[in-house]
Design an enzyme around this catalytic site. Structure first.
Site, PDB file in Angstrom:
ATOM      1  N   CYS A 222     -12.037 -79.742  71.570  1.00  0.00           N
ATOM      2  CA  CYS A 222     -11.138 -78.700  71.220  1.00  0.00           C
ATOM      3  C   CYS A 222     -11.266 -78.722  69.805  1.00  0.00           C
ATOM      4  O   CYS A 222     -10.277 -77.968  69.334  1.00  0.00           O
ATOM      5  CB  CYS A 222      -9.735 -79.382  71.805  1.00  0.00           C
TER       6      CYS A 222
ATOM      7  N   ASP B 100     -14.876 -86.457  76.765  1.00  0.00           N
ATOM      8  CA  ASP B 100     -13.876 -85.562  76.489  1.00  0.00           C
ATOM      9  C   ASP B 100     -12.761 -86.012  75.649  1.00  0.00           C
ATOM     10  O   ASP B 100     -11.734 -86.328  76.021  1.00  0.00           O
ATOM     11  CB  ASP B 100     -13.427 -84.971  77.818  1.00  0.00           C
TER      12      ASP B 100
ATOM     13  N   CYS C 239       3.200 -59.571  68.313  1.00  0.00           N
ATOM     14  CA  CYS C 239       4.521 -60.398  68.004  1.00  0.00           C
ATOM     15  C   CYS C 239       5.278 -60.148  66.628  1.00  0.00           C
ATOM     16  O   CYS C 239       4.757 -60.229  65.824  1.00  0.00           O
ATOM     17  CB  CYS C 239       4.090 -61.674  68.217  1.00  0.00           C
TER      18      CYS C 239
END
Length: 455
Positions: A410, A383, A94
């Protein structure tokens, strides 16, 4: 669906100014060491740690300090010249990736194989440092590392062009494309338009349906602009981060998108949480169910349940003779979960899963309330948000005596801290899978299995 006292999540959305210091702009030559948690590698210079972005382990680089004072114990820096390159170095695909440019991707200068290895090393290092566990972590490739992100929030520069902020900065780098955005995001055409008076534009491209949405947040004091798109899309008005108000307002179209996962259709409203990688819901659900192996008649908890992604398959697995308690704080997510789990408007019982209790409230307070929590739990899905669950929640889960806890994380540091808390309460990490659901970035998703420690 049940609601304890109104306990909405509160946070200060005011952005913080980028730190500076008298060392900013200083150029130093360093040998680069191991990767750190945060998309950088750690180097040393005159006894000081230097967190260097755009470098790779083993390289020798010229690094320019981006944050730091002469009295600080560490500096942040960008590698602006590579003197001795790693064999893992590649040219960033990119054109917006690099020092001083877009802060969205952290590892475009590394081969994809190296990215997976680096992320595994970071997870392993956090477990070693915070949970005192020594284990190898292999990060699993899920799909193509490009064109995966189905939800993209763009910042707007002073001229009204869309872009992304620099790393740890308010400054916006205008872009004409995003290499990790999905084709569904591209087809909306937001990047081809100007957005004067707007703070952010979020583009949502649902997986499994043709639903598209734009969440447009005007600057404080500005009016909502007329919004045009290249395809049919719902338009929602967001709320400026400079206020303490949350939520979105429907302008036209549906106030939600329909996502498809696990063979079901899910309603997700506005900017509500849903995994941004199209494969993530199925991958994570399969891993969670495989670890927990829920059985007919089990009592299951789904904590921080969001829109019900794990609660529905848990309910199917435990059957009518079992029970599921799903807990979520965010009010709109609870409304979506109620819809997704078969609750009619304001009904206390689901027509599809009458054995599911859905409770709106903070997990720590609900777990402390004997009126909601069962005497025992067989399996638990945990979670939590990026900050983790914390010692109290972990202790309360352990007190219910589940045979298995599946922790979806995460953030590897939060995972490691909570693994340590669960160890204090008698649970040990027995298995771990890590998935590259955020290619090119520093982020990695883990599913950990914790079971009662063998004594």
């Amino acid at each position: 669906m049940k609601r304890p006292a109104d306990r909405r999540r509160s946070s200060d959305h005011a952005a913080q100014a980028r730190p500076s210091g008298d060392a900013v702009g200083t150029r130093i030559e360093v040998e680069v060491g191991a990767p750190g948690h945060g998309g950088f590698c750690v180097a040393r210079h005159e006894g000081r740690a230097v967190f260097v972005r755009h470098a790779l382990p083993g390289e020798r680089v010229v690094a320019e300090v981006t944050e730091g004072d002469s009295k600080d114990s560490f500096w942040r820096a960008d590698a602006v010249e590579v003197l001795e390159a790693s064999e893992d170095r590649v040219e960033a695909p990119c054109r917006y990736a690099g020092p001083g440019l877009c802060g969205g991707c952290d590892w475009q200068h590394a081969s994809y194989e190296a990215q997976l290895r680096i992320k595994g090393e970071v997870v392993a290092e956090q477990l070693r440092r915070l949970a005192k566990l020594d284990r190898e972590v292999v990060v699993e490739e899920v799909a193509s590392p490009f064109g995966w992100r189905t939800r993209v929030q763009f910042a707007v520069d002073p001229d009204g062009s869309l872009g992304f902020r620099k790393h740890r900065s308010h400054e916006v780098v205008p872009v004409e494309e995003c290499a990790i955005a999905s084709s569904g995001v591209d087809e909306v055409g937001a990047l081809g338009r100007q957005w004067p008076g707007v703070e952010t534009v979020e583009v949502i491209a649902a997986t499994g349906s043709n639903d598209r949405a734009l969440v447009v947040t005007p600057k404080r004091g500005e009016s909502m602009p007329f919004v045009d798109a290249d395809v049919k899309a719902s338009v929602l008005r967001g709320v400026s981060r400079n206020t303490h108000i949350s939520g979105v307002q429907r302008i036209h179209g549906r106030p939600y998108v329909r996502e498809v996962a696990e063979g079901r259709t899910w309603r997700v409203s506005g900017s509500g949480f849903w995994q941004v990688h199209p494969a993530a819901p199925d991958v994570l659900t399969e891993a969670v169910l495989d670890f927990l192996d829920p059985k007919d008649g089990d009592v299951a908890l789904d904590l921080y349940c969001g829109v019900g992604l794990f609660a529905a398959p848990l309910a199917e697995a435990v059957g009518e003779s079992g029970a599921v308690l799903a807990v979520e704080l965010d009010r709109q997510a609870v409304r979506d979960a109620a819809h997704n789990l078969g609750f009619a408007d304001d009904a206390e019982e689901s027509t599809e899963f009458p054995w599911v209790d859905l409770v709106e409230g903070s997990v720590d307070e609900v777990l402390a309330d004997e009126g909601y929590v069962p005497d025992r739990a067989d399996v638990v899905v945990l979670d939590p948000p990026r900050a983790g669950a914390g010692r109290d929640v972990c202790a309360r889960i352990a007190a219910l005596g589940p045979r298995a806890v599946a922790y979806v994380a995460c953030d590897p540091a939060a995972l490691a801290r909570d693994v340590a808390y669960l160890a204090e309460a008698g649970y040990e990490l027995t298995d771990l899978r890590a998935f590259d659901l955020f290619p090119m970035t520093r982020h990695v998703e883990c599913v950990a299995l914790l079971e009662p420690a063998q004594r």
